[in-house]
Design an enzyme around this catalytic site. Structure first.
Site, PDB file in Angstrom:
ATOM      1  N   TYR A   1      -3.083  -5.728  17.141  1.00  0.00           N
ATOM      2  CA  TYR A   1      -3.203  -4.915  15.918  1.00  0.00           C
ATOM      3  C   TYR A   1      -4.425  -3.991  16.005  1.00  0.00           C
ATOM      4  CZ  TYR A   1      -3.543  -4.100  10.822  1.00  0.00           C
ATOM      5  OH  TYR A   1      -3.619  -3.543   9.561  1.00  0.00           O
TER       6      TYR A   1
ATOM      7  N   VAL B   1      11.103   3.337  11.989  1.00  0.00           N
ATOM      8  CA  VAL B   1      10.317   4.389  12.665  1.00  0.00           C
ATOM      9  C   VAL B   1      10.233   4.188  14.177  1.00  0.00           C
ATOM     10  CG1 VAL B   1       8.879   5.088  10.691  1.00  0.00           C
ATOM     11  CG2 VAL B   1       8.098   3.219  12.186  1.00  0.00           C
TER      12      VAL B   1
ATOM     13  N   LYS C   1      -4.635   0.072  15.871  1.00  0.00           N
ATOM     14  CA  LYS C   1      -5.370   0.781  14.824  1.00  0.00           C
ATOM     15  C   LYS C   1      -6.550   1.587  15.398  1.00  0.00           C
ATOM     16  CE  LYS C   1      -2.830  -0.539  11.332  1.00  0.00           C
ATOM     17  NZ  LYS C   1      -2.007   0.423  10.568  1.00  0.00           N
TER      18      LYS C   1
ATOM     19  N   ASN D   1     -11.096  -7.889  15.465  1.00  0.00           N
ATOM     20  CA  ASN D   1     -10.863  -9.082  14.639  1.00  0.00           C
ATOM     21  C   ASN D   1     -10.208 -10.158  15.498  1.00  0.00           C
ATOM     22  OD1 ASN D   1     -10.950 -10.579  12.319  1.00  0.00           O
ATOM     23  ND2 ASN D   1      -9.134  -9.649  11.388  1.00  0.00           N
TER      24      ASN D   1
ATOM     25  N   ALA E   1      -5.102 -15.405  24.392  1.00  0.00           N
ATOM     26  CA  ALA E   1      -4.668 -16.383  25.407  1.00  0.00           C
ATOM     27  C   ALA E   1      -3.193 -16.742  25.226  1.00  0.00           C
ATOM     28  CB  ALA E   1      -5.531 -17.640  25.324  1.00  0.00           C
TER      29      ALA E   1
ATOM     30  N   ILE F   1       0.834  -1.201   0.000  1.00  0.00           N
ATOM     31  CA  ILE F   1       0.000   0.000   0.000  1.00  0.00           C
ATOM     32  C   ILE F   1       0.877   1.263   0.000  1.00  0.00           C
ATOM     33  CG2 ILE F   1      -1.658   1.302   1.405  1.00  0.00           C
ATOM     34  CD1 ILE F   1      -2.867  -1.450   2.249  1.00  0.00           C
TER      35      ILE F   1
ATOM     36  N   THR G   1      -2.602  -7.608  -0.906  1.00  0.00           N
ATOM     37  CA  THR G   1      -1.177  -7.293  -0.741  1.00  0.00           C
ATOM     38  C   THR G   1      -0.457  -8.564  -0.291  1.00  0.00           C
ATOM     39  OG1 THR G   1      -1.304  -6.743   1.612  1.00  0.00           O
ATOM     40  CG2 THR G   1      -1.694  -4.933   0.058  1.00  0.00           C
TER      41      THR G   1
ATOM     42  N   ASN H   1       2.141   5.231   7.004  1.00  0.00           N
ATOM     43  CA  ASN H   1       1.626   3.974   6.440  1.00  0.00           C
ATOM     44  C   ASN H   1       2.316   2.744   7.020  1.00  0.00           C
ATOM     45  OD1 ASN H   1       0.599   2.110   4.110  1.00  0.00           O
ATOM     46  ND2 ASN H   1       2.839   2.007   4.009  1.00  0.00           N
TER      47      ASN H   1
HETATM   48  P1  NAD Z   1       3.271  -4.466   3.885  1.00  0.00           P
HETATM   49  O1  NAD Z   1       3.803  -5.392   4.922  1.00  0.00           O
HETATM   50  O2  NAD Z   1       3.191  -4.979   2.489  1.00  0.00           O
HETATM   51  O3  NAD Z   1       4.149  -3.132   3.891  1.00  0.00           O
HETATM   52  C1  NAD Z   1       4.441  -2.454   5.098  1.00  0.00           C
HETATM   53  C2  NAD Z   1       5.698  -1.630   4.881  1.00  0.00           C
HETATM   54  O4  NAD Z   1       6.006  -0.994   6.133  1.00  0.00           O
HETATM   55  C3  NAD Z   1       6.886  -2.510   4.509  1.00  0.00           C
HETATM   56  O5  NAD Z   1       7.577  -1.945   3.419  1.00  0.00           O
HETATM   57  C4  NAD Z   1       7.719  -2.503   5.770  1.00  0.00           C
HETATM   58  O6  NAD Z   1       9.111  -2.682   5.555  1.00  0.00           O
HETATM   59  C5  NAD Z   1       7.397  -1.138   6.369  1.00  0.00           C
HETATM   60  N1  NAD Z   1       7.720  -1.125   7.785  1.00  0.00           N
HETATM   61  C6  NAD Z   1       7.390  -2.059   8.711  1.00  0.00           C
HETATM   62  N2  NAD Z   1       7.942  -1.739   9.898  1.00  0.00           N
HETATM   63  C7  NAD Z   1       8.619  -0.577   9.719  1.00  0.00           C
HETATM   64  C8  NAD Z   1       9.409   0.238  10.570  1.00  0.00           C
HETATM   65  N3  NAD Z   1       9.609  -0.100  11.854  1.00  0.00           N
HETATM   66  N4  NAD Z   1       9.956   1.365  10.072  1.00  0.00           N
HETATM   67  C9  NAD Z   1       9.771   1.703   8.761  1.00  0.00           C
HETATM   68  N5  NAD Z   1       9.050   0.948   7.904  1.00  0.00           N
HETATM   69  C10 NAD Z   1       8.482  -0.173   8.381  1.00  0.00           C
HETATM   70  O7  NAD Z   1       1.851  -3.950   4.399  1.00  0.00           O
HETATM   71  P2  NAD Z   1       0.593  -3.340   3.608  1.00  0.00           P
HETATM   72  O8  NAD Z   1      -0.400  -4.418   3.453  1.00  0.00           O
HETATM   73  O9  NAD Z   1       1.061  -2.576   2.434  1.00  0.00           O
HETATM   74  O10 NAD Z   1       0.013  -2.336   4.730  1.00  0.00           O
HETATM   75  C11 NAD Z   1       0.311  -0.940   4.773  1.00  0.00           C
HETATM   76  C12 NAD Z   1      -0.527  -0.285   5.868  1.00  0.00           C
HETATM   77  O11 NAD Z   1      -1.916  -0.541   5.623  1.00  0.00           O
HETATM   78  C13 NAD Z   1      -0.254  -0.830   7.271  1.00  0.00           C
HETATM   79  O12 NAD Z   1      -0.328   0.204   8.215  1.00  0.00           O
HETATM   80  C14 NAD Z   1      -1.384  -1.821   7.478  1.00  0.00           C
HETATM   81  O13 NAD Z   1      -1.652  -2.036   8.840  1.00  0.00           O
HETATM   82  C15 NAD Z   1      -2.514  -1.124   6.770  1.00  0.00           C
HETATM   83  N6  NAD Z   1      -3.592  -2.047   6.366  1.00  0.00           N
HETATM   84  C16 NAD Z   1      -3.412  -2.998   5.409  1.00  0.00           C
HETATM   85  C17 NAD Z   1      -4.484  -3.827   5.058  1.00  0.00           C
HETATM   86  C18 NAD Z   1      -4.381  -4.887   3.981  1.00  0.00           C
HETATM   87  O14 NAD Z   1      -5.384  -5.545   3.693  1.00  0.00           O
HETATM   88  N7  NAD Z   1      -3.225  -5.090   3.343  1.00  0.00           N
HETATM   89  C19 NAD Z   1      -5.692  -3.708   5.705  1.00  0.00           C
HETATM   90  C20 NAD Z   1      -5.831  -2.730   6.694  1.00  0.00           C
HETATM   91  C21 NAD Z   1      -4.782  -1.903   7.003  1.00  0.00           C
END
Ligand code: NAD
Length: 469
Positions: A375, A278, A379, A369, A314, A235, A410, A304
């Site tokens: 998580y 981060v 969120k 969930n 548990a 994303i 993804t 993001n």
């Molecule tokens: P992803 O795992 O494909 O990508 C996440 C990115 O964040 C990765 O490039 C990772 O290296 C980076 N990252 C992780 N920890 C980090 C850190 N400590 N410092 C810097 N970068 C870091 O995930 P995604 O599916 O693309 O999700 C992106 C966002 O969208 C997230 O916040 C996720 O919770 C949210 N989200 C995703 C979905 C889904 O269905 N994919 C649903 C709801 C929310």
């Protein structure tokens, strides 16, 4: 969302069928079997590359208020084929029901019931948008509050009923804000466009008249600089590409392990890569330092980066709980504080005027969930952070809003066991998973100049998940 990185692009083509089942039921024999067995047949959702026109016409504007006239005039200005009745129309592209003056629950029938007879004429990928005032919790009379609340039930039900990739959404405009305010018109354009393909059954709340129409609608973020965390893939990469396509200069941040993907994307988008975890104690200070080193002033900050470490509560342990809270919420608070404080010394701030903060939440944080207590806590924290951050940004004209994705295709969701994944993917009104681009489009909308009146909100991009609001 593991943090391990293979160097592959996870960007699906916007028009590609999203999964094997969808491909099957769109084939000749598959379609026949699906029809016979009454199986879901997810419609193809047109995205920005598939449909160029901003408004699918003809667009019928319902309602007789002065606000309805303003909306019709705006759409005419945009070059849309605007009508005020359904008479003689065989196909209807879009419908805007303007209900800003409801005084009684009985008032809505006159505006809405003409639409009932036109529902079967709604085009594939058509759009229905209501514009109304929000219930205030008691500032108005009982009849007005009830009438306003009723619009919510109408839209959320209609979202479940429309077919063919059409959507139904609403705009809630605070009392005192005119219907031609930039964010009302901006939200309307977004919800009518192909950019909102996976937004369904939702409301955008406009609370102030702030914001401005983009000088160049084709590049609404021209001249702006945007930071995207977790930008190397999924994303985050889609957000970076969309913001860049909308004209922004992008600063791309991710962990060192993602360095190769990050560098490739930065190269593609002529952006600035920053390798940073981060959650590191010195991450906020190093980010400010890096911005100064690259002479960057951030107008848009997209939080993001996110991870999951799912486990039933548990069996929950600190090594699964703590990193999720640290990455998904605590890092955002620390980075925001450092960015906001960066102008307090002698050096200039690394934040621009009227900054836009957009955070990634999740429908898990709204509905909860199983297996995701950590998580969902993180969120839900993001959702709750938005109004507080928005308030602290009021003085500088900044905004803070979140986007809550549902099931998005993804690498994270590709790892869900097949049966569970198939159920999760179908459990929304559009009967399919969204694409990273869908989330990115909503982020870009909230980061745009015409979203200045949207403050502290969380907008779901979930195809109207069957769980939660
Ligand atoms: P992803 O795992 O494909 O990508 C996440 C990115 O964040 C990765 O490039 C990772 O290296 C980076 N990252 C992780 N920890 C980090 C850190 N400590 N410092 C810097 N970068 C870091 O995930 P995604 O599916 O693309 O999700 C992106 C966002 O969208 C997230 O916040 C996720 O919770 C949210 N989200 C995703 C979905 C889904 O269905 N994919 C649903 C709801 C929310």
């Amino acid at each position: 969302m593991s943090t391990s990185h293979q160097s592959k692009s996870s960007q699906p083509k916007s028009s590609a069928p999203t999964d094997p089942y969808t491909r099957f039921v769109r084939s000749g024999p598959g379609a026949a079997i699906a029809t016979r067995l009454g199986l879901p047949r997810p419609a193809k959702l047109p995205r920005r590359d598939d449909r160029r026109e901003a408004v699918l016409g003809p667009v019928v504007v319902l309602g007789a208020s002065a606000g309805a006239d303003q909306i019709a005039a705006h759409l005419l200005d945009q070059g849309a084929d605007v009508r005020r009745r359904f008479d003689g129309l065989r196909t209807v592209g879009s419908v805007v029901a303007v209900m800003d003056e409801l005084a009684n629950p009985a008032d809505s029938a006159e505006i809405l019931l003409p639409l009932a007879g036109a529902m079967r004429s709604l085009a594939r990928g058509g759009r229905i948008v209501t514009i109304s005032r929000p219930a205030t919790g008691g500032d108005q009379s009982a009849a007005i509050e009830a009438a306003r609340g009723g619009v919510e039930g109408f839209v959320r039900s209609l979202g479940h009923e429309v077919r063919g990739g059409a959507t139904a959404n609403g705009i809630l405009v605070a009392d005192g804000v005119a219907l031609d305010a930039p964010s009302v018109l901006g939200a309307l354009r977004f919800l009518l466009s192909a950019r909102s393909a996976f937004v369904d059954g939702q409301f955008v709340t406009v609370s102030t008249a702030e914001g401005s129409l983009p000088a160049d609608p084709a590049r609404p973020l021209a001249g702006r600089t945007a930071l995207v965390t977790g930008a190397a893939r999924g994303i985050g990469a889609a957000i970076a590409r969309t913001l860049a396509a909308d004209g922004a200069r992008v600063v791309l941040l991710d962990v060192t392990a993602a360095g190769t993907d990050l560098a490739r994307l930065a190269n593609e988008l002529r952006g600035i890569p920053i390798q940073l975890d981060v959650t590191a104690a010195d991450a906020p200070a190093r980010l400010v330092e890096q911005c100064r080193a690259h002479d960057v002033v951030l107008d848009i900050v997209v939080h993001n980066a996110g991870i999951t470490r799912d486990k039933m509560f548990a069996n929950m342990t600190a090594d699964r709980w703590d990193p999720v809270i640290a990455v998904n919420i605590s890092s955002q608070i620390a980075i925001n504080e450092a960015l906001l404080a960066s102008g307090e010394g002698t050096a200039p701030s690394v934040l621009g005027a009227e900054p836009r903060f957009v955070s990634l939440a999740s429908t898990s944080g709204i509905a909860g969930n199983r297996g995701q207590t950590n998580y969902a806590s993180s969120k839900a924290g993001v959702v709750a952070l938005m109004p507080a951050l928005a308030r602290s940004l009021e003085a500088v004209g900044g905004t803070a809003n979140a986007v809550a994705p549902g099931f998005i295709e993804t690498e994270m969701t590709a790892r869900i066991p097949p049966l569970q994944r198939e159920i999760a993917r179908r459990a929304n009104s559009l009967q399919q998973g969204g694409l990273p681009q869908d989330v990115a489009e909503t982020v870009a909308f909230l980061a745009g100049p015409d979203a200045g009146g949207i403050r502290g909100e969380t907008l779901r991009v979930c195809g109207q998940n069957l769980v939660g609001k």
